[in-house]
Design a protein around this motif. Structure first.
Motif, short mmCIF file in Angstrom:
data_model
loop_
_atom_site.label_atom_id
_atom_site.label_comp_id
_atom_site.label_asym_id
_atom_site.label_seq_id
_atom_site.Cartn_x
_atom_site.Cartn_y
_atom_site.Cartn_z
N VAL A 1 0.94 -1.43 0.11
CA VAL A 1 0.03 0.23 0.42
C VAL A 1 1.24 1.24 0.14
CG1 VAL A 1 -1.94 1.43 1.03
CG2 VAL A 1 -2.34 -1.53 1.21
N LYS A 2 1.44 1.45 0.66
CA LYS A 2 2.85 2.03 0.73
C LYS A 2 2.89 2.67 -0.13
CE LYS A 2 6.14 4.57 3.76
NZ LYS A 2 7.21 5.09 1.92
N ASP A 3 3.94 1.80 -1.39
CA ASP A 3 4.35 1.84 -2.33
C ASP A 3 3.69 2.65 -3.34
OD1 ASP A 3 7.06 1.41 -1.73
OD2 ASP A 3 6.38 -1.05 -2.20
N ALA A 4 2.56 2.24 -3.48
CA ALA A 4 1.34 2.78 -4.77
C ALA A 4 0.92 3.87 -4.05
CB ALA A 4 0.48 1.54 -4.07
N VAL A 5 0.58 4.54 -3.01
CA VAL A 5 0.04 5.29 -1.97
C VAL A 5 1.62 6.51 -3.23
CG1 VAL A 5 0.05 6.97 -0.26
CG2 VAL A 5 -1.09 4.50 -0.84
N ASP A 6 3.02 5.91 -2.07
CA ASP A 6 4.20 7.04 -2.81
C ASP A 6 4.11 7.36 -4.39
OD1 ASP A 6 4.59 7.31 0.19
OD2 ASP A 6 6.21 5.71 0.15
N LEU A 7 3.81 6.06 -4.68
CA LEU A 7 4.06 6.24 -6.37
C LEU A 7 3.45 7.38 -7.27
CD1 LEU A 7 5.05 5.45 -9.64
CD2 LEU A 7 3.73 3.65 -9.44
N PHE A 8 1.72 6.71 -6.56
CA PHE A 8 0.64 8.39 -6.88
C PHE A 8 0.89 9.39 -6.39
CE2 PHE A 8 -2.83 10.55 -5.28
CZ PHE A 8 -3.89 10.79 -7.10
N LYS A 9 1.61 9.72 -5.28
CA LYS A 9 1.79 11.55 -4.83
C LYS A 9 2.99 11.77 -5.80
CE LYS A 9 1.12 10.51 -0.09
NZ LYS A 9 1.41 10.65 2.02
N LYS A 10 4.27 10.68 -6.07
CA LYS A 10 5.18 11.14 -6.92
C LYS A 10 4.87 11.20 -7.67
CE LYS A 10 9.75 9.97 -8.44
NZ LYS A 10 10.58 10.78 -7.93
N LEU A 11 3.72 10.49 -8.83
CA LEU A 11 3.28 11.47 -9.86
C LEU A 11 2.62 12.62 -9.86
CD1 LEU A 11 1.18 8.14 -10.95
CD2 LEU A 11 3.60 8.76 -12.05
N VAL A 12 2.08 12.68 -9.00
CA VAL A 12 1.02 14.23 -8.53
C VAL A 12 2.15 15.85 -8.35
CG1 VAL A 12 -0.96 15.57 -7.14
CG2 VAL A 12 -1.41 13.14 -7.69
#
Length: 473
Positions: free
Chosen positions: A74-85
């Motif tokens: 979950v953390k990796d998924a959320v971190d990737l999403f935040k990085k994209l934004v």
């Protein structure tokens, strides 16, 4: 065809042969890695984009985020999403928001999904029905119906009309909480909007009624749905069978089972598990075994729930030999035993004085499994105490501590009960002091034991100079 490794091999062959690689090929490769639960390998494909001058696409990152969630990262998924934004790598589309919200809500992070919805409402990509459905469903599963209804009303104000899936989530949440008046109101609202309930919604209502013991009402709902030309499915019939089994009305459960077959709805393993469990609870093991044997005749296979239920039932009525045969059959042809299976076996062996067999099984589990926890030690200590083997129980307690598996409140209560049962008051007092020193206290069962001992022998009270405040409570 799910031959993901073959996809990877073909890609490598393309690279060796110098065949041009485009965006679609790379997306397929990343997706294959993610479906192999190796999203990290999928991530390593991104440099190929840069090397080939292929621009990143939101679909690529959707695949990666979905892959991380599939691996519970979950953390990796959320971190990737935040990085994209944050780094403006790509603009998240509705699909990406849906993947992130769905991934969060399915893993119990409802509030984070709700916060993301609010963030989305402020951005360029406005949430549509699919997004609201995800969050409403998560809120309903959390029992937060107030917030779910508020969100439903917000949707309507924005002219986003709920569909049958949205109503299903809300009705399910209301049924779980027994809010039948609200269910009726929502049901009417659906019909008024020309959304007619399907078999899923009727089954949700029927299951909710059955869990509250209102099985006759559930049958009336089933008659109503048939009157509306909505045919009950296996979920509907299973819910009513389970309702009758929970009330011990096995004949009525069997009637529903036969009705289902008459309607050409083939029973599945869940149906058989319901009937087997119902008969085991009423100690009707002969009938339970008939259903158990019928499973294979119907071309089905008993699952772990089937075997665990039968094992528990056999031990309950003292059919030790049959329980052992079922366990042997399970080892040779059935599913791999789980922790519940071993708990059942240990409790059963100790209950009927088969201490050697219980300890042999426990030592085998210690050698072969890494998930032997405090609960297992408590089962063994309780079994030893009930068989009067208090010294062995104390040895097990010390062994636990040596293995850095420290006793809990249950452990101490079990041992104290053993001392009280054998009228060993002095040792009970020593352990009482030890447990109080560790911040533990007597539970209701232990307190009951102590009261009975004092009632029969009031002088025991003089032997206890001071009861810990928690034990007094």
């Amino acid at each position: 065809m799910k031959h993901y490794s073959a996809v990877v091999s073909l890609f490598r062959e393309m690279q060796k042969l110098g065949i041009p690689i485009n965006y679609s090929i790379l997306r397929i490769l990343i997706n294959s890695y993610c479906l192999m639960h190796r999203a990290d390998f999928g991530f390593s494909v991104l440099p190929i984009y840069l090397k080939n001058g292929t621009p990143f696409n939101v679909g690529t990152f959707n695949t990666l985020i979905r892959g991380f969630f599939a691996e519970n990262k979950v953390k990796d998924a959320v971190d990737l999403f935040k990085k994209l934004v944050r780094e403006n790598i790509c603009e998240p589309n509705e699909v990406m928001y849906a993947i992130v919200m769905n991934g969060l809500s399915k893993r119990g992070h409802t509030q984070k999904a709700f916060s993301l919805l609010r963030l989305m409402e402020q951005g360029n990509t406005k949430p549509e029905l699919k997004i609201y459905r995800i969050v409403i469903d998560a809120l309903c599963k959390d029992g937060n119906l107030h917030a779910a209804i508020n969100l439903l009303n917000e949707m309507k104000q924005k002219s986003i009309h709920p569909d049958i899936v949205t109503y299903s989530s809300l009705i399910d949440g209301m049924c779980r909480l027994g809010q039948w008046e609200k269910v009726t109101s929502l049901f009417s609202e659906m019909v008024n909007h020309n959304i007619y309930p399907n078999v899923r919604i009727f089954s949700i209502m029927i299951d909710g009624l059955c869990k509250e013991g209102k099985v006759e009402d559930a049958e009336e709902v089933m008659k109503h749905m048939v009157g509306k030309s909505v045919e009950p499915d296996i979920v509907t019939y299973s819910a009513i069978m389970d309702g009758y089994c929970l009330r011990g009305q096995l004949d009525r459960a069997r009637r529903i089972f036969d009705m289902m077959i008459d309607k050409c709805v083939e029973p599945n393993i869940i149906c058989y598990n319901i009937l087997i469990n119902g008969h085991c609870k009423k100690k009707k093991l002969t009938e339970a075994m008939q259903f158990f044997r019928e499973i294979s005749q119907k071309g089905l296979k008993p699952n772990i729930v089937t075997y665990n239920t039968i094992l528990q039932g056999m031990f309950e009525v003292g059919r030790i030999g049959d329980a052992k045969k079922i366990y042997v059959e399970m080892l040779s042809a059935g599913p791999i035993p789980d922790l519940y299976t071993y708990h059942t076996l240990l409790n059963g062996y100790f209950k009927y004085g088969l201490v050697e067999e219980a300890m042999s099984l426990f030592h085998k589990l210690e050698r072969t499994r890494e998930d032997i926890d405090i609960a297992f030690y408590n089962v063994v200590i309780n079994g030893l105490c009930k068989n009067g083997l208090l010294d062995e129980a104390k040895d097990m307690l010390r062994k636990m501590e040596d293995n850095n598996c420290f006793p809990n409140n249950v452990t101490y209560n079990v041992i104290v009960q053993g001392f009280l049962r054998c009228n060993k008051i002095n040792e009970m007092i020593n352990f009482m002091k030890e447990m109080a020193g560790r911040g533990f206290s007597f539970d209701a069962t232990t307190a009951g034991f102590l009261v009975n001992v004092i009632r029969e022998n009031p002088s025991v009270l003089d032997m206890i100079p001071e009861l810990h405040l928690k034990n007094k409570k």
